[in-house]
Design an enzyme around this catalytic site. Structure first.
Site, short mmCIF file in Angstrom:
data_model
loop_
_atom_site.label_atom_id
_atom_site.label_comp_id
_atom_site.label_asym_id
_atom_site.label_seq_id
_atom_site.Cartn_x
_atom_site.Cartn_y
_atom_site.Cartn_z
N GLU A 59 -2.44 -39.17 -34.69
CA GLU A 59 -1.60 -38.00 -34.95
C GLU A 59 -1.29 -37.97 -36.44
O GLU A 59 -0.84 -38.96 -37.01
CB GLU A 59 -0.28 -38.09 -34.19
N ASP A 70 13.20 -35.27 -35.81
CA ASP A 70 12.80 -36.58 -36.33
C ASP A 70 13.96 -37.37 -36.88
O ASP A 70 14.90 -36.82 -37.45
CB ASP A 70 11.74 -36.40 -37.42
#
Lengths: 279, 413
Positions: A59, A70
């Site tokens: 990824e 995040d």
């Protein structure tokens, strides 16, 4: 309820890779790095060596100024990348470079919708296909907005990989799985990336619940940092995702080169652990 | 749904997916989706529940102090020599701004949903204070995320929140302003979905927030309509309000959207000027994009990276705008203009000296547009300005900029 509304391109790189890994009776190692962190050259070196170090799926994070899902590790990585001049063109260029050397390892771009939306969905999909991108994970596009990117991506032959979470109940799960292809990313704990590690028992029960609804591979991520944790999750999941731990190694290294080496070393360790996890 | 007129009502939005035209939506992580759907169901149920309306009305009257006066600003009107100017006095409400209307409505929803912990983002601190206030009133835990830049320039509000028992968490990411505080609040929410209610302070965020915040703020416009009818026997000719996210403006505008004769003007923050990169005017200087759960106009570059907004007023210092405003701009029902830091300061000063009212720097942006617009209008033009908050919190900023001019002495000598 295991039928997807869209044909999930039976011969995609992602499908082939997960089938091959399954045949080896192990979980796939899915690694995440932020494109352009700490700078283009170092990030490219880390990325290009990742498959040799043992990553089965990679990824690549598309930096965004406001990574709301995040934790600190990826927030800081994003800031470093943007400060170093990372752009979408450069992220796609990294994928093109990778594809010159490796035709088999699936690459998944991960990030937020706005940079894609700004570029234009059709232009982005065209460029991503050309670069050799296999899948997309876009955090802020739930199934309610499938017409924005998920459906066009699938039509362009790019898998749209959906996140399922502990809050995704059985009522929602079929909707989350519809139009999902490649694999399902099970977010093992409520929270942001880099958070606390989940207990394996709870995650195993959740993965079991998801498998009642689908045959596509289920990869587990969020909070997995060590070989030991990866092995524990890899006993029952089809894939294990590690991101923040790798980002931290790059961030804490004295030089970018040492960062690359450290990332590859942990990748090897994680890969080795997954090979023997089910023995 | 049946309209007697040929023109469809502009007050029916959003649609089932949360869109006003192309704007709005629910662009959030999967973790939050079930929660947002739950909130929507609860809100729909609450709207049908007379007990909810009764409790909200009771507290609005006795705790908040509603209704707020509609005040004829006689000396300001005289000085500008044109339109007849009315001020909707939200600055007189409990906690000193309109923000309490929404915080109160949402905390009642949180209670219905059995949530014990309240979080919120704040820019100028007015929404943070309002949230800390209602959390204290109902005995709920409260955490407020506030950018470190804003903490510095809005100290009195930080202390008020702390006094009310809230924990104020400084956010250092980005520019340390409202956008960054909102990111951090979303991260908290996604981590604590089970027990936490997120009280969003403006008409932005994922559906149903833009709708429910608007509904809770619409009391401003509803009261204005009745009050002006009593005083003047008719509708206003124009409405003026400042816009960061746009909640005070939407609250004033919404009840009038279908009245074609009513001109609607929203005032964004032009900071150091729209020709510079240092402003916060998302409609005048931004492009459509997706942030914080909704599609709207955003300050951003060609890569889709979000820009840092700038305004002297912390409450307007946000690179986006509520999606319903984006839509009203798109269909040209409302006109959106901008006022600079300097124009806002000049208006601030004028209201202090002419009316004996210290306005918030946010509201001063609306007054700046009034100063530009009113002189050219006939004396029978009725203009209503939302005085969304009071300016006590801005003393440090204003003292810094206007010390010499106003004869303020920072040392108190």
């Amino acid at each position: 309820m295991s039928i997807s509304a869209i044909d999930t391109t039976a011969s995609s790189r992602l499908d082939r890779r997960f089938a091959a890994v399954r045949a080896e009776n192990r979980a796939a190692l899915v690694t995440y790095i932020t494109a352009g962190d700490p700078g283009y050259d170092a990030s490219l070196a880390t990325f290009l060596g990742m498959a040799d170090a043992g990553a089965d799926v990679i990824e690549l994070g598309m930096p965004f100024t406001d990574p709301m899902a995040d934790g600190l590790a990826i927030q800081h990585a994003t800031q470093r990348a943007l400060k170093a001049g990372q752009t979408m063109d450069r992220t796609l260029a990294m994928v093109s470079e990778f594809r010159k050397r490796d035709q088999d390892t699936p690459i998944v771009l991960m990030g937020y919708y706005n940079p894609i939306y700004r570029r234009g969905v059709s232009r982005f999909l065209e460029q991503a296909s050309e670069a050799g991108v296999d899948g997309l994970i876009v955090v802020d596009l739930p199934p309610e907005h499938d017409d924005e990117l998920c459906v066009p991506a699938s039509e362009a032959g790019i898998s749209f990989i959906r996140l399922a979470t502990p809050t995704t109940d059985s009522e929602r799960l079929p909707g989350v799985l519809a139009n999902t292809s490649g694999f399902l990313y099970y977010v093992s704990s409520n929270g942001v990336t880099g958070g606390a590690a989940p207990t394996a028992e709870k995650v195993e029960a959740e993965v079991g619940r998801i498998r009642e609804h689908t045959d596509i591979p289920v990869a587990v991520g969020f909070g997995i940092r060590t070989a030991e944790q990866a092995a524990r999750i890899g006993r029952f999941s089809d894939g294990v995702v590690v991101g923040s731990a790798l980002i931290d190694l790059q961030a804490n290294a004295e030089t970018p080169e040492q960062g690359t080496q450290a990332v590859h070393a942990l990748t090897r360790e994680l890969a080795d652990a997954l090979k023997t996890a089910r023995q | 749904m049946s309209q007697t007129t040929a023109t469809p009502s502009l007050r029916q939005g959003p649609d089932a997916k949360g869109f006003f035209g192309d704007f709005g939506g629910r662009f959030v992580a999967e973790t939050l989706m079930p929660l947002i759907l739950h909130l929507q169901r609860e809100y729909e149920a609450a709207k049908q529940d007379p007990a909810f309306a009764e409790e909200l009305a009771g507290l609005s009257a006795d705790y908040v102090g509603r209704q707020s006066p509609l005040y004829f600003a006689e000396r300001l009107t005289e000085q500008l020599g044109g339109a007849k100017i009315y001020l909707k006095r939200e600055d007189l409400m409990h906690t000193g701004a309109h923000k309490i209307n929404n915080a109160l409505g949402q905390v009642l929803l949180a209670r219905r949903m059995g949530k014990q912990r309240i979080i919120a983002e704040t820019g100028a601190g007015m929404h943070g204070v309002a949230t800390a206030t209602v959390a204290a009133r109902f005995g709920l835990d409260c955490v407020i995320y506030m950018g470190s830049t804003d903490i510095h320039r809005q100290q009195p509000n930080v202390q008020r929140m702390q006094l009310l028992g809230a924990k104020v968490v400084p956010v250092t990411a980005g520019d340390g302003t409202l956008k960054d505080a909102m990111n951090e609040a979303l991260r908290d929410w996604v981590t604590n979905v089970d027990d936490t209610f997120y009280i969003i302070g403006t008409v932005a965020g994922p559906h149903p927030y833009p709708q429910l915040v608007r509904d809770f703020q619409s009391i401003i416009g509803q009261e204005t309509r009745v009050q002006l009818q009593e005083k003047e026997g008719r509708l206003p000719d124009s409405l003026v309000a400042c816009i960061g996210g746009g909640s005070n403006a939407m609250g004033l505008f919404h009840p009038f959207l279908d009245e074609e004769s009513v001109e609607i003007i929203g005032v964004e923050a032009a900071g150091e000027g729209l020709e510079t990169p240092r402003h916060a005017a998302s409609l005048k200087g931004g492009l459509p994009g997706v942030l914080h759960g909704n599609r709207t106009f955003l300050l951003q570059d060609e890569e889709g990276q979000i820009g840092d907004a700038h305004s002297i007023s912390a409450g307007l210092d946000y690179p986006g705008i509520g999606p319903e405003h984006a839509w009203l701009h798109d269909i040209k029902r409302a006109e959106y203009v901008a006022a600079t830091d300097q124009e806002a300061l000049d208006a601030f000063k004028m209201l202090c000296r002419l009316e004996g009212i210290i306005p918030a720097l946010e509201s001063s942006h609306a007054l700046a547009e009034v100063i530009k617009r009113a002189p050219g209008l006939p004396k029978d033009h009725l203009m209503v300005v939302n005085l969304s908050g009071r300016g006590d919190k801005d003393m440090a900023t204003v003292t810094h900029h206007l010390a010499d001019e106003l004869g303020l002495n920072p040392d108190g000598e």
